[in-house]
Design an enzyme around this catalytic site. Structure first.
Site, PDB file in Angstrom:
ATOM      1  N   GLU A  30       1.135  -0.993  -0.050  1.00  0.00           N
ATOM      2  CA  GLU A  30       0.061   0.107  -0.314  1.00  0.00           C
ATOM      3  C   GLU A  30       1.388   0.940  -0.335  1.00  0.00           C
ATOM      4  O   GLU A  30       1.795   1.571   1.061  1.00  0.00           O
ATOM      5  CB  GLU A  30      -0.403  -0.285   1.360  1.00  0.00           C
ATOM      6  CG  GLU A  30      -2.058   1.064   1.624  1.00  0.00           C
ATOM      7  CD  GLU A  30      -2.878   1.008   2.726  1.00  0.00           C
ATOM      8  OE1 GLU A  30      -3.259  -0.066   3.031  1.00  0.00           O
ATOM      9  OE2 GLU A  30      -3.488   2.384   3.173  1.00  0.00           O
ATOM     10  N   LYS A  51      -6.959  -0.911  11.204  1.00  0.00           N
ATOM     11  CA  LYS A  51      -6.382  -1.627  10.255  1.00  0.00           C
ATOM     12  C   LYS A  51      -5.112  -0.450  10.390  1.00  0.00           C
ATOM     13  O   LYS A  51      -4.245  -0.901   9.847  1.00  0.00           O
ATOM     14  CB  LYS A  51      -7.244  -1.090   9.561  1.00  0.00           C
ATOM     15  CG  LYS A  51      -6.600  -1.101   7.769  1.00  0.00           C
ATOM     16  CD  LYS A  51      -6.260  -0.565   6.933  1.00  0.00           C
ATOM     17  CE  LYS A  51      -6.042  -1.366   5.743  1.00  0.00           C
ATOM     18  NZ  LYS A  51      -4.576  -0.296   4.912  1.00  0.00           N
ATOM     19  N   HIS A  56      -2.074  10.479  -0.019  1.00  0.00           N
ATOM     20  CA  HIS A  56      -2.169   8.630   0.311  1.00  0.00           C
ATOM     21  C   HIS A  56      -2.090   8.409  -1.620  1.00  0.00           C
ATOM     22  O   HIS A  56      -1.468   8.749  -2.722  1.00  0.00           O
ATOM     23  CB  HIS A  56      -3.528   8.894   0.303  1.00  0.00           C
ATOM     24  CG  HIS A  56      -3.601   6.609   0.402  1.00  0.00           C
ATOM     25  ND1 HIS A  56      -3.039   5.889   1.209  1.00  0.00           N
ATOM     26  CD2 HIS A  56      -4.202   6.448  -1.003  1.00  0.00           C
ATOM     27  CE1 HIS A  56      -3.434   4.708   0.817  1.00  0.00           C
ATOM     28  NE2 HIS A  56      -3.955   4.931  -0.308  1.00  0.00           N
TER      29      HIS A  56
END
Ligand code: NAD
Length: 426
Positions: free
Chosen positions: A83, A263, A377
């Site tokens: 990720e 998470k 992100h």
């Protein structure tokens, strides 16, 4: 020379330059990087001996998490993760916590629970009493099952019996697994002692396996950040600090939020767990059960304002990691990950992974409580989109920055940008 995890500008270097800088900082030989990682740490022939029906191997990026200061020493965290932004976010947040004095961590000894289920027990009270009366003998039998572990200072340290009702009893053998994660060791114990336990209880043997809820093997981490380090744009440090505390309270009140909060913690923890060849399913199963132990699923890391005004985080969770055994026996990348971590025990590896988990949590909360998670992100995600559109070499960064600046991080935007750059005169 003392090892350092502060490597300013590391992200701007090429892969080869990073290997050079990291090997100097960690006291490793640069050639070790090539030997351990060139084939992703595992070749096809070895993979074929590891699991069944192998048709190939599957690679993921191996990266370094920086800036971790843990109990006064520097550690570089090996991180395997697909990720974007996880490694950068954890490294940035570890730098903030470094500014508050670094992480402080402590952990329980590596005690795992070996469960022996018994059912059809006619007199559970008498069965529990008989088992406890033979505690010494049963512990000796448990130790006889794992002589190698006993030689290394591990083995059975305790035994307890739980009456689950309806003729079900479970016996827990508490096994010190030293530097192993311990699942195989503990399962061996359960299978070796079960018949004798059933004989004493006059019941039927059921399952014989470890519990992944290894709540005797918890790690606890704290870390502080002075508010001035949290300031962002027009937001003052104290405003960001207070917003992070409110975000923590939200997770403490709402399992829907707690799930996403945790998470974020696992973004960091799983990356270290995988990079060191450890069993992330086992870690997740144990931690989520622990997060729900009160009956309500809760955050594993919480944030408050300390008396000195700093933002203070506290993380507690079970974490069974090994520095020996398991895949580290056959996987060059996993063995190299453990070398990079530079830890001296399974406990210290768990502490390091938990620090990276706390850093990941802080990074996510800081972004969420200020500009939102997407800005950072998307900047990193834009690179993957540029590659998917066919960009190579220097064009990856150029396409990525164009589509990010456009505010349209889509494949079609990347394809347009790439076509334009390709047709532009040099
Ligand atoms: P393992 O079977 O490799 O056992 C560890 C070995 O290392 C033992 O032989 C031990 O004697 C030796 N050893 C050498 N130095 C040691 C030291 N300093 N401290 C402790 N032991 C030392 O591995 P394991 O840790 O028993 O089991 C881990 C594996 O089990 C993982 O691959 C995991 O995926 C798997 N597993 C997990 C589950 C589960 O979590 N539910 C169930 C079954 C298997």
């Amino acid at each position: 020379m003392k090892k350092t995890s502060r490597l300013p500008g590391f992200y701007k270097l090429s892969v080869g330059e990073r290997r050079h800088v990291a090997s100097a900082a960690l006291g490793l030989d640069e050639r070790d990087f090539d030997a351990a990682l060139e084939e992703g740490g595992l070749n096809c022939a070895t993979a074929d001996k590891t699991v069944e029906n192998v048709v190939g191997v599957y690679s993921l990026p191996f990266a370094l998490g920086l800036n971790v200061s843990l109990n006064g020493d520097d550690f570089v965290a090996p991180m395997v993760v697909e990720e974007p932004s996880v490694v950068a976010a954890a490294s940035n947040a570890a730098r903030l916590i470094r500014g508050g004095g670094g992480f402080t961590a402590e952990s329980d000894p590596p005690h795992m629970i070996s469960q022996v289920q018994l059912d059809e027990v006619a007199d559970p009270a008498a069965a529990c009493a008989a088992i406890l009366e033979h505690r010494r003998e049963l512990m000796q039998r448990a130790n006889a099952a794992v002589p190698g572990l006993v030689r290394r200072g591990g083995g059975a340290v305790d035994l307890e019996v739980r009456d689950l009702g309806d003729g079900y009893i479970v016996v827990h053998f508490i096994i010190d697994c030293r530097d192993a994660m311990g699942a195989n060791l503990v399962n061996t114990v359960a299978e070796k002692v079960a018949e004798r336990v059933a004989e004493l209880a006059q019941g039927r043997v059921g399952l014989r396996i470890l519990s992944n809820l290894c709540d005797r093997r918890c790690v606890r981490v704290t870390g502080e950040v002075p508010p001035e380090l949290l300031a962002e744009g027009e937001r003052s440090g104290t405003a960001v600090r207070d917003a992070i505390v409110r975000a923590s309270i939200f997770a403490e009140k709402d399992p829907y939020r707690a799930s996403t909060h945790n998470k974020g913690i696992f973004n960091g923890i799983d990356a270290v767990v995988i990079a060191t060849g450890n069993d992330w399913r086992a870690v997740e199963a144990g931690a989520h059960a622990y997060a729900a132990r009160s009956g309500t699923y809760s955050p594993l890391c919480t944030w408050r304002v300390a008396e000195n005004g700093n933002l203070r985080g506290s993380l507690e969770m079970p974490l069974a990691l090994g520095t020996v055994g398991g895949p580290s026996r056959v996987h060059d990348g996993a063995r190299f990950g453990i070398r990079i971590a530079g830890v001296t025990s399974s406990q210290q590896l768990a502490e390091l992974a938990a620090c990276v988990g706390m850093a990941s949590n802080l990074a996510a909360l800081r972004a969420l409580a200020t500009t939102g998670i997407q800005r950072g992100h998307m900047a990193l995600h834009a690179r993957s989109v540029a590659i998917a559109a066919g960009a190579t070499g220097k064009l990856v960064e150029r396409v990525a920055s164009e589509i990010h600046a456009l505010g349209d991080v889509s494949l079609s935007a990347a394809e347009h940008a790439l076509a334009r750059l390709n047709s532009a005169p040099n």
